[in-house]
Design a protein around this motif. Structure first.
Motif, PDB file in Angstrom:
ATOM      1  N   LEU A 113      44.803  98.494  37.131  1.00  0.00           N
ATOM      2  CA  LEU A 113      45.734  97.681  36.342  1.00  0.00           C
ATOM      3  C   LEU A 113      45.130  96.317  36.033  1.00  0.00           C
ATOM      4  O   LEU A 113      45.291  95.785  34.921  1.00  0.00           O
ATOM      5  N   ALA A 114      44.445  95.741  37.010  1.00  0.00           N
ATOM      6  CA  ALA A 114      43.787  94.452  36.782  1.00  0.00           C
ATOM      7  C   ALA A 114      42.701  94.576  35.720  1.00  0.00           C
ATOM      8  O   ALA A 114      42.514  93.669  34.896  1.00  0.00           O
ATOM      9  N   LEU A 115      41.995  95.697  35.715  1.00  0.00           N
ATOM     10  CA  LEU A 115      40.958  95.913  34.707  1.00  0.00           C
ATOM     11  C   LEU A 115      41.568  96.002  33.306  1.00  0.00           C
ATOM     12  O   LEU A 115      41.042  95.404  32.356  1.00  0.00           O
ATOM     13  N   VAL A 116      42.675  96.735  33.192  1.00  0.00           N
ATOM     14  CA  VAL A 116      43.355  96.841  31.897  1.00  0.00           C
ATOM     15  C   VAL A 116      43.830  95.465  31.430  1.00  0.00           C
ATOM     16  O   VAL A 116      43.666  95.092  30.253  1.00  0.00           O
ATOM     17  N   ALA A 117      44.422  94.693  32.357  1.00  0.00           N
ATOM     18  CA  ALA A 117      44.898  93.356  32.002  1.00  0.00           C
ATOM     19  C   ALA A 117      43.735  92.449  31.610  1.00  0.00           C
ATOM     20  O   ALA A 117      43.851  91.635  30.682  1.00  0.00           O
ATOM     21  N   ALA A 118      42.596  92.577  32.286  1.00  0.00           N
ATOM     22  CA  ALA A 118      41.436  91.752  31.972  1.00  0.00           C
ATOM     23  C   ALA A 118      40.878  92.083  30.587  1.00  0.00           C
ATOM     24  O   ALA A 118      40.499  91.182  29.827  1.00  0.00           O
ATOM     25  N   VAL A 119      40.828  93.373  30.253  1.00  0.00           N
ATOM     26  CA  VAL A 119      40.350  93.773  28.923  1.00  0.00           C
ATOM     27  C   VAL A 119      41.282  93.234  27.842  1.00  0.00           C
ATOM     28  O   VAL A 119      40.830  92.698  26.819  1.00  0.00           O
ATOM     29  N   ALA A 120      42.597  93.363  28.074  1.00  0.00           N
ATOM     30  CA  ALA A 120      43.558  92.830  27.112  1.00  0.00           C
ATOM     31  C   ALA A 120      43.410  91.315  26.971  1.00  0.00           C
ATOM     32  O   ALA A 120      43.447  90.765  25.858  1.00  0.00           O
ATOM     33  N   GLY A 121      43.208  90.623  28.086  1.00  0.00           N
ATOM     34  CA  GLY A 121      43.011  89.183  28.032  1.00  0.00           C
ATOM     35  C   GLY A 121      41.741  88.801  27.296  1.00  0.00           C
ATOM     36  O   GLY A 121      41.723  87.810  26.550  1.00  0.00           O
ATOM     37  N   ALA A 122      40.675  89.582  27.479  1.00  0.00           N
ATOM     38  CA  ALA A 122      39.420  89.303  26.778  1.00  0.00           C
ATOM     39  C   ALA A 122      39.582  89.476  25.270  1.00  0.00           C
ATOM     40  O   ALA A 122      39.035  88.697  24.487  1.00  0.00           O
ATOM     41  N   VAL A 123      40.352  90.485  24.871  1.00  0.00           N
ATOM     42  CA  VAL A 123      40.599  90.701  23.434  1.00  0.00           C
ATOM     43  C   VAL A 123      41.383  89.534  22.847  1.00  0.00           C
ATOM     44  O   VAL A 123      41.060  89.007  21.766  1.00  0.00           O
ATOM     45  N   VAL A 124      42.434  89.104  23.556  1.00  0.00           N
ATOM     46  CA  VAL A 124      43.239  87.975  23.089  1.00  0.00           C
ATOM     47  C   VAL A 124      42.390  86.708  23.017  1.00  0.00           C
ATOM     48  O   VAL A 124      42.490  85.919  22.059  1.00  0.00           O
ATOM     49  N   LEU A 125      41.533  86.509  24.010  1.00  0.00           N
ATOM     50  CA  LEU A 125      40.657  85.336  24.028  1.00  0.00           C
ATOM     51  C   LEU A 125      39.686  85.355  22.843  1.00  0.00           C
ATOM     52  O   LEU A 125      39.433  84.314  22.222  1.00  0.00           O
ATOM     53  N   HIS A 126      39.172  86.538  22.516  1.00  0.00           N
ATOM     54  CA  HIS A 126      38.243  86.653  21.386  1.00  0.00           C
ATOM     55  C   HIS A 126      38.950  86.338  20.066  1.00  0.00           C
ATOM     56  O   HIS A 126      38.394  85.641  19.205  1.00  0.00           O
ATOM     57  N   ILE A 127      40.185  86.834  19.914  1.00  0.00           N
ATOM     58  CA  ILE A 127      40.942  86.550  18.686  1.00  0.00           C
ATOM     59  C   ILE A 127      41.230  85.052  18.573  1.00  0.00           C
ATOM     60  O   ILE A 127      41.098  84.453  17.499  1.00  0.00           O
ATOM     61  N   TRP A 128      41.613  84.442  19.704  1.00  0.00           N
ATOM     62  CA  TRP A 128      41.882  83.000  19.687  1.00  0.00           C
ATOM     63  C   TRP A 128      40.618  82.212  19.341  1.00  0.00           C
ATOM     64  O   TRP A 128      40.660  81.244  18.577  1.00  0.00           O
ATOM     65  N   ALA A 129      39.465  82.623  19.884  1.00  0.00           N
ATOM     66  CA  ALA A 129      38.217  81.912  19.613  1.00  0.00           C
ATOM     67  C   ALA A 129      37.833  82.020  18.140  1.00  0.00           C
ATOM     68  O   ALA A 129      37.333  81.051  17.552  1.00  0.00           O
ATOM     69  N   LYS A 130      38.067  83.176  17.531  1.00  0.00           N
ATOM     70  CA  LYS A 130      37.755  83.332  16.109  1.00  0.00           C
ATOM     71  C   LYS A 130      38.634  82.417  15.259  1.00  0.00           C
ATOM     72  O   LYS A 130      38.161  81.783  14.309  1.00  0.00           O
ATOM     73  N   ARG A 131      39.915  82.355  15.579  1.00  0.00           N
ATOM     74  CA  ARG A 131      40.823  81.469  14.830  1.00  0.00           C
ATOM     75  C   ARG A 131      40.436  80.000  15.040  1.00  0.00           C
ATOM     76  O   ARG A 131      40.481  79.207  14.097  1.00  0.00           O
ATOM     77  N   ARG A 132      40.066  79.650  16.241  1.00  0.00           N
ATOM     78  CA  ARG A 132      39.656  78.269  16.528  1.00  0.00           C
ATOM     79  C   ARG A 132      38.399  77.909  15.748  1.00  0.00           C
ATOM     80  O   ARG A 132      38.294  76.801  15.193  1.00  0.00           O
ATOM     81  N   LEU A 133      37.449  78.829  15.698  1.00  0.00           N
ATOM     82  CA  LEU A 133      36.228  78.573  14.950  1.00  0.00           C
ATOM     83  C   LEU A 133      36.515  78.431  13.458  1.00  0.00           C
ATOM     84  O   LEU A 133      35.946  77.567  12.780  1.00  0.00           O
ATOM     85  N   ARG A 134      37.413  79.269  12.958  1.00  0.00           N
ATOM     86  CA  ARG A 134      37.747  79.207  11.536  1.00  0.00           C
ATOM     87  C   ARG A 134      38.503  77.932  11.180  1.00  0.00           C
ATOM     88  O   ARG A 134      38.274  77.340  10.113  1.00  0.00           O
ATOM     89  N   ASP A 135      39.398  77.476  12.062  1.00  0.00           N
ATOM     90  CA  ASP A 135      40.239  76.326  11.742  1.00  0.00           C
ATOM     91  C   ASP A 135      39.561  74.985  12.031  1.00  0.00           C
ATOM     92  O   ASP A 135      39.775  74.011  11.294  1.00  0.00           O
ATOM     93  N   THR A 136      38.757  74.931  13.100  1.00  0.00           N
ATOM     94  CA  THR A 136      38.180  73.651  13.517  1.00  0.00           C
ATOM     95  C   THR A 136      36.665  73.595  13.417  1.00  0.00           C
ATOM     96  O   THR A 136      36.090  72.516  13.474  1.00  0.00           O
TER      97      THR A 136
END
Length: 386
Positions: A180-203
């Protein structure tokens, strides 16, 4: 006049011709099916699927899912599907990694690297795949030492002419929390990657989402694993008698098939990668260099995202070819779908039509599924005209 205008109307004629074509196709299919059923009935043969519950009565050397000799033909079909998908997934991963590396090597400014990559591609992609599979099986893996003289790779892996042996994990009580921790970590990594892409695009400020995501995927399950008492044991392979016992093993045929499919397909993927990168205007690289962007970041954030629009469509075909080419495993005895289903099961049961139809249905379903997923990604990265 009205009747003439109606007959000469392009829309009416189009609908009429399509209707006639549809009726002809349905009629032809009905004739072939009914004629086949009649001929089979006259010879005392059946085209039904009632044999699927009958015991197959033969053993399968390598199975990804549990199987016993007395299991049904339908279980044999499932075993063949599992083995084929295993080969296709592992082969696609290795072929993609190797193809990307060789594609970039083809564009290297170093003459030696560029030349070696070119000859690698030209020689291997122009050699028949079946010949490569047989060469790897009989010329490499069958010539490995006997089990008593196995090649010891750090006590973790053993290689001999009967296959490769690895330690097998045995989950204990409480290991589900780590999963379960592995699944949560993968989901968190995906969310982090999406946030980083938006941050790079906006700032315009980059965030190492890849490194942070990898750390999250590694550390979170590890901490949960240690906190829950390390609920995992290992079944280590050990030499007992004339062969290894325990652990997890794969036969030489599987190793030869994976190596041959990965290398052969990587040659075509390398050319696809090279063509995709060269399709991006050189002005993009020059502009990035003028702005002081590092070459590695230029390739990752500027060149490859644009090249993917060219790479994805032919890459789909290569993944589908790899899946279908896995059927050549029958030449070296690996129990894929064609070997255990189209060969052994068909010869025993005599049910050619349902067995062939189920095999064709599986390959069609896999091909359509892969095409659907990659086409969705392809549509997402296409340029939108305003």
């Amino acid at each position: 006049m009205r009747l003439g205008a109606f007959v000469n109307d392009a829309t009416v004629r189009s609908v009429f011709y399509q209707a006639v074509t549809f009726v002809c196709v349905v009629g032809l299919i009905w004739y072939l099916v009914s004629n086949t059923i009649t001929n089979m009935a006259q010879r005392g043969m059946s085209a039904g699927f009632d044999f699927l519950d009958v015991s197959a009565g033969f053993n399968i050397a390598f199975t990804l899912i549990p199987y016993r000799e007395g299991d049904s033909y339908f279980r044999v079909f499932q075993v063949g599907i599992a083995n084929t998908l295993l080969v296709a997934v592992i082969g696609a991963v290795f072929a993609s990694i190797l193809g990307l590396v060789m594609g970039l090597a083809r564009l290297s400014t170093n003459w030696l690297i560029r030349t070696l990559a070119r000859w690698y591609i030209e020689i291997l992609r122009n050699t028949p795949l079946l010949l490569q599979i047989i060469a790897w099986y009989f010329g490499v893996f069958n010539l490995l030492p006997l089990p008593r003289a196995s090649i010891d790779l750090g006590g973790v892996m053993y290689l001999n002419n009967r296959g490769a042996y690895f330690p097998a994990p045995v989950a204990q009580e409480g290991f589900a929390l780590t999963l379960l921790a592995l699944v949560a970590a993968v989901a968190g990594a995906v969310v982090l990657h999406i946030w980083a892409k938006r941050r790079l695009r906006d700032t315009g400020r980059a965030f190492p989402s890849g490194l942070a995501g990898a750390a999250l995927i590694l550390l979170l399950p590890l901490l949960v694993f240690l906190a829950s008492g390390a609920p995992l044991a290992w079944d280590w392979p050990a030499l007992r008698g004339f062969n290894f016992r325990g652990g997890f093993s794969v036969p030489p045929a599987f190793c030869a098939l994976i190596v041959a499919l990965s290398i052969y397909t990587s040659c075509f993927i390398a050319e696809i990668v090279r063509a995709g990168i060269q399709s991006v205007s050189h002005g993009q690289t020059e502009a990035a260099r003028a702005l002081g962007v590092k070459p590695s970041r230029t390739m990752r954030f500027i060149i490859l995202p644009q090249a993917m629009r060219v790479i994805i469509p032919p890459l789909i075909s290569q993944y589908l070819n790899l899946t279908k080419n896995s059927s050549l495993a029958i030449a070296i005895g690996f129990p894929d779908l064609v070997s255990v289903w189209m060969n052994t099961s068909l010869n025993q049961s005599g049910r050619a039509i349902p067995i062939v139809a189920m095999t064709m249905g599986f390959y069609c379903a896999v091909s359509l599924g892969v095409s659907f997923v990659l086409n969705l990604y392809n549509r997402r990265i296409l340029l939108r005209e305003r």
